[in-house]
Design a protein around this motif. Structure first.
Motif, PDB file in Angstrom:
ATOM      1  N   PRO A   8       0.818  -1.221   0.000  1.00 18.04           N
ATOM      2  CA  PRO A   8       0.000   0.000   0.000  1.00 18.04           C
ATOM      3  C   PRO A   8       0.853   1.272   0.000  1.00 18.04           C
ATOM      4  O   PRO A   8       1.946   1.297   0.572  1.00 18.04           O
ATOM      5  CB  PRO A   8      -0.800  -0.112   1.295  1.00 18.04           C
ATOM      6  N   THR A   9       0.326   2.288  -0.652  1.00 17.02           N
ATOM      7  CA  THR A   9       1.008   3.581  -0.718  1.00 17.02           C
ATOM      8  C   THR A   9       0.332   4.561   0.233  1.00 17.02           C
ATOM      9  O   THR A   9      -0.892   4.677   0.254  1.00 17.02           O
ATOM     10  CB  THR A   9       0.953   4.153  -2.145  1.00 17.02           C
ATOM     11  N   ILE A  10       1.160   5.259   1.000  1.00 19.04           N
ATOM     12  CA  ILE A  10       0.665   6.269   1.923  1.00 19.04           C
ATOM     13  C   ILE A  10       1.277   7.606   1.529  1.00 19.04           C
ATOM     14  O   ILE A  10       2.490   7.719   1.355  1.00 19.04           O
ATOM     15  CB  ILE A  10       1.034   5.924   3.380  1.00 19.04           C
ATOM     16  N   LEU A  11       0.430   8.603   1.373  1.00 22.04           N
ATOM     17  CA  LEU A  11       0.870   9.958   1.058  1.00 22.04           C
ATOM     18  C   LEU A  11       0.867  10.767   2.344  1.00 22.04           C
ATOM     19  O   LEU A  11      -0.151  10.851   3.034  1.00 22.04           O
ATOM     20  CB  LEU A  11      -0.070  10.591   0.024  1.00 22.04           C
ATOM     21  N   ALA A  35       4.872   8.415  -0.228  1.00 19.53           N
ATOM     22  CA  ALA A  35       5.065   9.622  -1.024  1.00 19.53           C
ATOM     23  C   ALA A  35       4.909  10.794  -0.063  1.00 19.53           C
ATOM     24  O   ALA A  35       4.168  10.706   0.917  1.00 19.53           O
ATOM     25  CB  ALA A  35       4.045   9.703  -2.146  1.00 19.53           C
ATOM     26  N   GLU A  36       5.621  11.879  -0.333  1.00 16.67           N
ATOM     27  CA  GLU A  36       5.564  13.044   0.553  1.00 16.67           C
ATOM     28  C   GLU A  36       5.261  14.303  -0.242  1.00 16.67           C
ATOM     29  O   GLU A  36       5.657  14.416  -1.403  1.00 16.67           O
ATOM     30  CB  GLU A  36       6.914  13.252   1.245  1.00 16.67           C
ATOM     31  N   ALA A  37       4.586  15.228   0.423  1.00 18.59           N
ATOM     32  CA  ALA A  37       4.335  16.539  -0.166  1.00 18.59           C
ATOM     33  C   ALA A  37       4.382  17.573   0.960  1.00 18.59           C
ATOM     34  O   ALA A  37       3.837  17.340   2.040  1.00 18.59           O
ATOM     35  CB  ALA A  37       2.989  16.579  -0.863  1.00 18.59           C
ATOM     36  N   PRO A  38       5.025  18.725   0.710  1.00 21.86           N
ATOM     37  CA  PRO A  38       5.148  19.752   1.736  1.00 21.86           C
ATOM     38  C   PRO A  38       3.978  20.729   1.796  1.00 21.86           C
ATOM     39  O   PRO A  38       3.964  21.632   2.623  1.00 21.86           O
ATOM     40  CB  PRO A  38       6.435  20.484   1.344  1.00 21.86           C
ATOM     41  N   SER A  39       2.995  20.555   0.909  1.00 24.88           N
ATOM     42  CA  SER A  39       1.830  21.445   0.923  1.00 24.88           C
ATOM     43  C   SER A  39       0.615  20.697   0.384  1.00 24.88           C
ATOM     44  O   SER A  39       0.751  19.695  -0.319  1.00 24.88           O
ATOM     45  CB  SER A  39       2.078  22.684   0.047  1.00 24.88           C
ATOM     46  N   LEU A  46       0.172  15.522  -6.762  1.00 28.22           N
ATOM     47  CA  LEU A  46       0.666  14.146  -6.791  1.00 28.22           C
ATOM     48  C   LEU A  46      -0.476  13.161  -7.031  1.00 28.22           C
ATOM     49  O   LEU A  46      -0.332  12.209  -7.802  1.00 28.22           O
ATOM     50  CB  LEU A  46       1.347  13.793  -5.465  1.00 28.22           C
ATOM     51  N   VAL A  47      -1.594  13.380  -6.375  1.00 27.68           N
ATOM     52  CA  VAL A  47      -2.742  12.477  -6.523  1.00 27.68           C
ATOM     53  C   VAL A  47      -3.279  12.533  -7.950  1.00 27.68           C
ATOM     54  O   VAL A  47      -3.611  11.507  -8.543  1.00 27.68           O
ATOM     55  CB  VAL A  47      -3.842  12.822  -5.498  1.00 27.68           C
ATOM     56  N   LYS A  48      -3.342  13.738  -8.520  1.00 25.31           N
ATOM     57  CA  LYS A  48      -3.848  13.882  -9.889  1.00 25.31           C
ATOM     58  C   LYS A  48      -2.905  13.249 -10.911  1.00 25.31           C
ATOM     59  O   LYS A  48      -3.341  12.742 -11.936  1.00 25.31           O
ATOM     60  CB  LYS A  48      -4.038  15.361 -10.224  1.00 25.31           C
ATOM     61  N   LYS A  49      -1.607  13.294 -10.624  1.00 27.02           N
ATOM     62  CA  LYS A  49      -0.601  12.845 -11.584  1.00 27.02           C
ATOM     63  C   LYS A  49      -0.472  11.323 -11.654  1.00 27.02           C
ATOM     64  O   LYS A  49      -0.323  10.765 -12.731  1.00 27.02           O
ATOM     65  CB  LYS A  49       0.757  13.451 -11.201  1.00 27.02           C
TER      66      LYS A  49
END
Length: 64
Positions: A8-11, A35-39, A46-49
């Motif tokens: 499983p992938t966790i953002l 996966a990480e995102a700072p905002s 990221l989710v859309k891509k």
């Protein structure tokens, strides 16, 4: 179940780099893809891509 199934992938979306790093280390050590995102905006991008994550950890107190 398929032995070759992807884990499983966790953002993790948080503006605090130390929190992202800590969560990523713990989750990765337990076999999750992280996966990480700072905002929030970058998290949405990221989710859309790519394929959607299975779970999102979201800091609810961030700008944006």
């Amino acid at each position: 179940s398929d032995a070759a199934a992807k884990s499983p992938t966790i953002l993790v979306i948080d503006d605090d780099a130390e929190i992202r790093y800590s969560l990523s280390r713990v989750l990765s050590s337990r076999g999750y893809q992280v996966a990480e995102a700072p905002s929030g905006e970058q998290g949405v991008a990221l989710v859309k891509k790519g394929p959607p994550p299975d779970l999102v950890f979201l800091d609810v107190r961030m700008s944006g």
